[in-house]
Enzyme design. Structure first.
Site, PDB file in Angstrom:
ATOM      1  N   CYS A  80      29.059  29.440  26.952  1.00 23.81           N
ATOM      2  CA  CYS A  80      28.159  29.089  25.843  1.00 23.81           C
ATOM      3  C   CYS A  80      27.049  28.164  26.327  1.00 23.81           C
ATOM      4  O   CYS A  80      25.914  28.233  25.847  1.00 23.81           O
ATOM      5  CB  CYS A  80      28.933  28.433  24.697  1.00 23.81           C
ATOM      6  SG  CYS A  80      29.770  29.628  23.621  1.00 23.81           S
ATOM      7  N   CYS A 125      31.947  28.990  20.414  1.00 20.02           N
ATOM      8  CA  CYS A 125      32.451  30.380  20.324  1.00 20.02           C
ATOM      9  C   CYS A 125      33.883  30.468  19.832  1.00 20.02           C
ATOM     10  O   CYS A 125      34.410  31.576  19.661  1.00 20.02           O
ATOM     11  CB  CYS A 125      32.298  31.089  21.662  1.00 20.02           C
ATOM     12  SG  CYS A 125      33.435  30.508  22.949  1.00 20.02           S
ATOM     13  N   ASP A 175      34.177  81.422  -8.150  1.00 23.34           N
ATOM     14  CA  ASP A 175      35.205  81.030  -9.111  1.00 23.34           C
ATOM     15  C   ASP A 175      36.579  81.431  -8.591  1.00 23.34           C
ATOM     16  O   ASP A 175      36.715  82.257  -7.678  1.00 23.34           O
ATOM     17  CB  ASP A 175      34.949  81.685 -10.468  1.00 23.34           C
ATOM     18  CG  ASP A 175      33.721  81.109 -11.154  1.00 23.34           C
ATOM     19  OD1 ASP A 175      33.337  79.971 -10.817  1.00 23.34           O
ATOM     20  OD2 ASP A 175      33.135  81.810 -12.007  1.00 23.34           O
ATOM     21  N   CYS A 177      32.170  25.500  25.979  1.00 21.88           N
ATOM     22  CA  CYS A 177      32.635  26.206  27.175  1.00 21.88           C
ATOM     23  C   CYS A 177      31.457  26.536  28.092  1.00 21.88           C
ATOM     24  O   CYS A 177      30.305  26.593  27.644  1.00 21.88           O
ATOM     25  CB  CYS A 177      33.392  27.478  26.794  1.00 21.88           C
ATOM     26  SG  CYS A 177      32.347  28.833  26.194  1.00 21.88           S
ATOM     27  N   CYS A 226      36.511  26.092  22.752  1.00 22.71           N
ATOM     28  CA  CYS A 226      35.065  25.857  22.689  1.00 22.71           C
ATOM     29  C   CYS A 226      34.615  25.575  21.266  1.00 22.71           C
ATOM     30  O   CYS A 226      35.008  26.282  20.320  1.00 22.71           O
ATOM     31  CB  CYS A 226      34.319  27.070  23.246  1.00 22.71           C
ATOM     32  SG  CYS A 226      32.522  26.974  23.087  1.00 22.71           S
TER      33      CYS A 226
END
Length: 533
Positions: free
Chosen positions: A24, A116, A348, A21, A113
């Site tokens: 990228c 990615c 306690d 793509c 792509c």
């Protein structure tokens, strides 16, 4: 596209041809302009095609102008193997496109792509951003900023490595350098694109230090299939884990990629990577608010109420506890998922806590509501106090995580004041107990009491009784007021715990002594700050 230069052309052509793509491609060309990544996908594709076309036209023009013979110096510098990688005038050659320009653009635009897996395509669009914001709105959180996080499928690291090796090999053939460290990381590029869109939709800024986190978890059906060769090459990197559905976790894959040799990787995975069969899936969209901390002091007036739920072997012994009586109101108001209770020591089940009370803090995990005025905190405190006659709370306030440390720091050096009602087997007179008032800084050796040995390690603890003041009642009873080092076992100091605490009241009086009632009168910790009524 002004951010790209002539040296980027072979990278653009190679990746475009193999189904990468535009965003990228920009990453692998080391483009650091955030604004450029935000351009629409189709516009970026056209700009890349225009870039290739313009550079080709320039090269063609340069070829027509060449009259002189080829430059021998360039051929020699690139060596004999690289001779065919240069055209006749010494320029970087064009990598042939598989299709004409428009066809290549249409083909790449229509597929997922190969690097990615669609994250910088489908998941950058307005529709997905709206889907994320709808999830945030429906979760009903209070926030003034946000931090965005993303979890990626593990094989993205494999595909990124494959793309880089493919580009590296191409650039090596052309005699050009390529530094992997300069490549823009996928997560970084994704946030450059998504942050402004989320910020606009949510109406608040993105802030890396924000306590409100919006996270997206991406998954891909081919993860195991694509990472399997790594398990064969680096079996030590993949260990089955109880809470993991697959051994191919992100960290395990990264570790394997660091170990595997380049030639082994090239044998098993195509470089650049082939186009995937499927798009990524946004598996989860989650919201999480950072913890909120509430502190105060509590008084406990019941001798039949534990500090925390009393459960033995899965069976509940008493219906409630200090922790629950306080936290149920906080959980409801802050709309939190869960809570963690802590305090400066504990009493306690049969011990009251009087005076100014015992400091406590509650961590409220993932609260939906986080903003409270001082007046609202007062009303919340009153609601807790009105709900039960067994406890009362004061100084209820919002605090920071770091401030809670003040409650715990130097805990054993702090002092606590007690009042104990004591019984003796032999008759006593006032003068028999008067000497206790003169004892100062009495040092004790206390073995872990038998009653807590099941949950505490066996040890001998040195503790100090700073002062004592006796109050005669009758021949077999007296009240003893003690100021002690924090962490002293008062009951054992009275009866001796079969000689495990030395000295003790029984040994000091030379008779059997036991404790009938015990009250904590003060816990000398100057925290949290006292609030005005």
């Amino acid at each position: 596209m002004s951010s790209l230069t002539e040296k980027d052309r072979p990278i653009v052509q190679l990746l475009l041809n193999t189904g990468t793509c535009p965003r990228c491609i920009l990453r692998f060309c080391c483009v650091g302009s955030q604004v450029l990544y935000r351009h629409p996908h189709q516009d970026l594709m056209k700009e890349l095609q225009e870039f290739l076309k313009n550079n080709q036209e320039k090269e063609d023009t340069a070829c027509l102008d060449v009259v002189d013979p080829p430059c021998k110096k360039i051929r020699l510098e690139h060596g004999e193997e690289g001779a065919d990688d240069l055209n006749h005038n010494g320029a970087i050659p064009e990598i042939p496109l598989a299709h004409d320009g428009n066809a290549a653009m249409e083909s790449s635009a229509g597929r997922v792509c190969n690097v990615c897996l669609g994250i910088l395509q489908e998941f950058c669009e307005a529709d997905f951003v709206k889907k994320v914001c709808q999830k945030v709105d429906s979760a009903d959180y209070q926030f003034t900023s946000f931090v965005f996080s993303v979890s990626l499928p593990p094989q993205l690291s494999v595909r990124e490595r494959a793309a880089w090796l493919g580009v590296k090999q191409e650039m090596r053939n052309l005699g050009l350098p390529l530094a992997k460290d300069d490549i823009v990381q996928l997560k970084e590029a994704y946030k450059w694109i998504i942050h402004p869109q989320l910020s606009e939709e949510l109406g608040v800024p993105a802030d890396g230090k924000s306590l409100f986190e919006v996270s997206v978890v991406f998954a891909h059906p081919e993860t195991d299939e694509e990472c399997h060769f790594l398990a064969t090459a680096c079996p030590d990197c993949f260990k089955p884990a109880k809470n993991k559905q697959s051994v191919f976790t992100r960290m395990a894959v990264i570790k394997a990629l660091e170990k595997i040799k380049e030639e082994d990787f090239l044998k098993h995975f195509p470089c650049p990577p082939s186009s995937p069969k499927n798009l990524c899936d946004a598996l989860e969209i989650q919201c999480n608010n950072g913890a909120v901390f509430v502190a105060g002091r509590y008084n406990k007036y019941s001798r039949n109420l534990p500090q925390t739920p009393w459960i033995i072997d899965g069976e509940r012994k008493l219906e409630s506890s200090v922790e629950e009586l306080i936290s149920e109101h906080l959980m409801a108001e802050f709309k939190a998922d869960s809570f963690n209770f802590s305090s400066s020591g504990r009493e306690d089940v049969d011990v009251r806590t009087l005076g100014n009370g015992r400091p406590f803090a509650i961590e409220l995990v993932n609260p939906r509501r986080i903003r409270f005025t001082a007046e609202e905190m007062k009303r919340l405190q009153q609601a807790i106090n009105d709900s039960s006659d067994k406890i009362q709370v004061r100084d209820l306030q919002l605090v920071t995580r770091s401030a809670i440390g003040r409650m715990k720091e130097g805990e054993e050096e702090k002092t606590k004041t007690y009042s104990a009602l004591i019984w003796t087997d032999k008759a006593i007179q006032r003068e028999d107990i008067a000497f206790l008032d003169d004892i100062k800084e009495l040092k004790l050796d206390q073995k872990t009491p038998l009653r807590v040995l099941h949950r505490r390690p066996l040890a001998v603890r040195c503790r100090v009784i700073h002062t004592m003041k006796s109050e005669y009642i009758d021949e077999h009873h007296f009240r003893l007021h003690l100021k002690t080092q924090a962490g002293t076992y008062i009951k054992e100091f009275v009866h001796g715990d079969f000689g495990r605490t030395k000295p003790n009241i029984g040994s000091l009086l030379n008779r059997t002594a036991d404790i009938l009632e015990l009250d904590v009168e003060s816990v000398d910790v100057d925290w949290p700050p006292t609030l005005a009524d």
